[in-house]
Design a protein around this motif. Sequence first.
Motif, PDB file in Angstrom:
ATOM      1  N   GLU A 322       7.197  -9.761  45.533  1.00 35.62           N
ATOM      2  CA  GLU A 322       6.723  -8.425  45.881  1.00 35.62           C
ATOM      3  C   GLU A 322       6.613  -8.297  47.400  1.00 35.62           C
ATOM      4  O   GLU A 322       6.001  -9.148  48.059  1.00 35.62           O
ATOM      5  CB  GLU A 322       5.362  -8.171  45.240  1.00 35.62           C
ATOM      6  N   PRO A 323       7.186  -7.238  47.993  1.00 31.66           N
ATOM      7  CA  PRO A 323       7.141  -7.093  49.457  1.00 31.66           C
ATOM      8  C   PRO A 323       5.732  -6.748  49.935  1.00 31.66           C
ATOM      9  O   PRO A 323       4.931  -6.171  49.193  1.00 31.66           O
ATOM     10  CB  PRO A 323       8.113  -5.942  49.732  1.00 31.66           C
ATOM     11  N   ASP A 332       5.988   7.577  49.275  1.00 32.74           N
ATOM     12  CA  ASP A 332       4.747   6.813  49.205  1.00 32.74           C
ATOM     13  C   ASP A 332       4.936   5.468  49.906  1.00 32.74           C
ATOM     14  O   ASP A 332       5.917   4.747  49.646  1.00 32.74           O
ATOM     15  CB  ASP A 332       4.331   6.572  47.753  1.00 32.74           C
ATOM     16  N   LEU A 333       4.010   5.115  50.784  1.00 35.28           N
ATOM     17  CA  LEU A 333       4.050   3.873  51.538  1.00 35.28           C
ATOM     18  C   LEU A 333       2.919   2.981  51.037  1.00 35.28           C
ATOM     19  O   LEU A 333       1.747   3.374  51.062  1.00 35.28           O
ATOM     20  CB  LEU A 333       3.870   4.152  53.032  1.00 35.28           C
ATOM     21  N   THR A 334       3.274   1.781  50.585  1.00 40.59           N
ATOM     22  CA  THR A 334       2.277   0.886  49.992  1.00 40.59           C
ATOM     23  C   THR A 334       2.173  -0.389  50.802  1.00 40.59           C
ATOM     24  O   THR A 334       3.182  -1.034  51.105  1.00 40.59           O
ATOM     25  CB  THR A 334       2.644   0.549  48.534  1.00 40.59           C
ATOM     26  N   LEU A 335       0.925  -0.746  51.135  1.00 39.78           N
ATOM     27  CA  LEU A 335       0.627  -1.962  51.887  1.00 39.78           C
ATOM     28  C   LEU A 335      -0.160  -2.894  50.978  1.00 39.78           C
ATOM     29  O   LEU A 335      -1.188  -2.496  50.411  1.00 39.78           O
ATOM     30  CB  LEU A 335      -0.198  -1.620  53.131  1.00 39.78           C
ATOM     31  N   ALA A 340      -5.059  -6.757  47.091  1.00 42.09           N
ATOM     32  CA  ALA A 340      -5.223  -5.325  46.871  1.00 42.09           C
ATOM     33  C   ALA A 340      -4.017  -4.584  47.410  1.00 42.09           C
ATOM     34  O   ALA A 340      -3.217  -5.125  48.179  1.00 42.09           O
ATOM     35  CB  ALA A 340      -6.503  -4.818  47.545  1.00 42.09           C
ATOM     36  N   ALA A 341      -3.885  -3.335  46.997  1.00 40.96           N
ATOM     37  CA  ALA A 341      -2.782  -2.493  47.470  1.00 40.96           C
ATOM     38  C   ALA A 341      -3.337  -1.127  47.853  1.00 40.96           C
ATOM     39  O   ALA A 341      -4.175  -0.568  47.152  1.00 40.96           O
ATOM     40  CB  ALA A 341      -1.719  -2.357  46.387  1.00 40.96           C
ATOM     41  N   ARG A 342      -2.869  -0.624  49.004  1.00 39.66           N
ATOM     42  CA  ARG A 342      -3.263   0.700  49.465  1.00 39.66           C
ATOM     43  C   ARG A 342      -2.015   1.540  49.669  1.00 39.66           C
ATOM     44  O   ARG A 342      -1.038   1.076  50.265  1.00 39.66           O
ATOM     45  CB  ARG A 342      -4.051   0.597  50.772  1.00 39.66           C
ATOM     46  N   THR A 351       0.328   2.536  60.015  1.00 39.79           N
ATOM     47  CA  THR A 351       0.293   1.735  61.228  1.00 39.79           C
ATOM     48  C   THR A 351      -1.136   1.459  61.687  1.00 39.79           C
ATOM     49  O   THR A 351      -1.419   0.396  62.245  1.00 39.79           O
ATOM     50  CB  THR A 351       1.086   2.404  62.361  1.00 39.79           C
ATOM     51  N   ARG A 352      -2.045   2.412  61.453  1.00 41.28           N
ATOM     52  CA  ARG A 352      -3.452   2.167  61.789  1.00 41.28           C
ATOM     53  C   ARG A 352      -4.003   1.007  60.964  1.00 41.28           C
ATOM     54  O   ARG A 352      -4.750   0.150  61.457  1.00 41.28           O
ATOM     55  CB  ARG A 352      -4.289   3.431  61.535  1.00 41.28           C
ATOM     56  N   THR A 353      -3.604   0.946  59.683  1.00 43.48           N
ATOM     57  CA  THR A 353      -4.060  -0.124  58.815  1.00 43.48           C
ATOM     58  C   THR A 353      -3.443  -1.459  59.223  1.00 43.48           C
ATOM     59  O   THR A 353      -4.120  -2.508  59.211  1.00 43.48           O
ATOM     60  CB  THR A 353      -3.704   0.185  57.344  1.00 43.48           C
ATOM     61  N   VAL A 354      -2.156  -1.426  59.591  1.00 41.20           N
ATOM     62  CA  VAL A 354      -1.472  -2.653  60.006  1.00 41.20           C
ATOM     63  C   VAL A 354      -2.171  -3.296  61.203  1.00 41.20           C
ATOM     64  O   VAL A 354      -2.247  -4.528  61.298  1.00 41.20           O
ATOM     65  CB  VAL A 354       0.005  -2.336  60.334  1.00 41.20           C
ATOM     66  N   ARG A 355      -2.723  -2.500  62.103  1.00 36.67           N
ATOM     67  CA  ARG A 355      -3.357  -3.045  63.301  1.00 36.67           C
ATOM     68  C   ARG A 355      -4.590  -3.872  62.991  1.00 36.67           C
ATOM     69  O   ARG A 355      -5.037  -4.672  63.818  1.00 36.67           O
ATOM     70  CB  ARG A 355      -3.742  -1.907  64.237  1.00 36.67           C
TER      71      ARG A 355
END
Length: 357
Positions: A322-323, A332-335, A340-342, A351-355
């Motif tokens: 799973e990426p 839809d963009l999933t992180l 967990a997944a958002r 990008t705010r979450t990635v930081r």
Amino acid sequence: MTDSTIAPRPVPHRPGKPSPSPGGLAAAGLTVGYRTRSAWGRGARHPVLADLDLTARAGELTVLLGPNGTGKSTLLRTLCGLLPPLAGDVRVAGRDVAEETPAVLARRLAVVLTDRVDAGLLSARELVGLGRHPHTGFTGRLTAEDHRVVQWALEAVGAAALAHRPAAELSDGERQRVLTARALAQEPDVVLLDEPTAFLDVPSRVALTVLLRDLAREQGLTVVVSTHDLELALRVADAVWLVDRTSRVHTGAPEDLIVSGAVAAAFDAEHLAFDPLSGSFGLRRAARATVTVESPPHLGPLLERALAREGLTALPGPAGEEPRISADEHGDLTLRGDGAARTTRSFHELTRTVRTW
């Protein structure tokens, strides 16, 4: 920008003027720069660009590119006769510009510079009509033929609707079109333009640049344009003169200069790099990590660009795994992380979450 944004548009036929000579514009052994006076009356030479052999062909849009301060405006002003060459010569259709009388030169070569034009109380049509001055003789009166040429020039640049507007009230984009029409009204063989897209918005820049290419091809004109719109120029131009930081001038089709590395060498900087595959610039950032991604083709480049801005290199994950970040056809963009997944539809939120990783 896609190729559909730079599709050609029809240009009305020019009335009563034979096709320009195929000779175009040529410079041989040309050195451009300045002279300064001394107490003994002999000027010292200050060359900016030296020993240039350049050709701009009829029917082509030739674009002059280079970083700031490399001598582009000096070269353009020398080509049109406003500055005398320090060495060599400039020829229009085989005739030396320096040997032409001003009246004859004005019928062969038109110039649009960055200098602001004070149009006073003139209408746009009257301003374009000034381009007929080289043809009117002593009286300065416009004949029926002159009025036909003025109308053609206005229509050619898409400015016919502006004809009766006060020139002083035109927007920057409208003024550039009208000044280009004034140059066309001279019925020249060669048109030189210095930064014609300066101060214009992106759609106006594209429209004016494509218009100049279309005029060159459909009217057989030789058009030379100095510009800072590098990516647009590389898409539209038939030929490029590229002045690099060492004062060397590279010539060829845009693709020739991309393949040779001349474009990257001239414009790459500490935080900016030219991508020869896309023909565009991107941020030069040291990747701090890699992240596995999965995305449909239409969102993949945007996702990679957003992650690169955060110093991340996007890579496809191993088959069956799973990426870490994924996008679907609906946007839809999933992180995924820490079990967990958002999901969000906002690249900004992603990008705010990635930081915070």
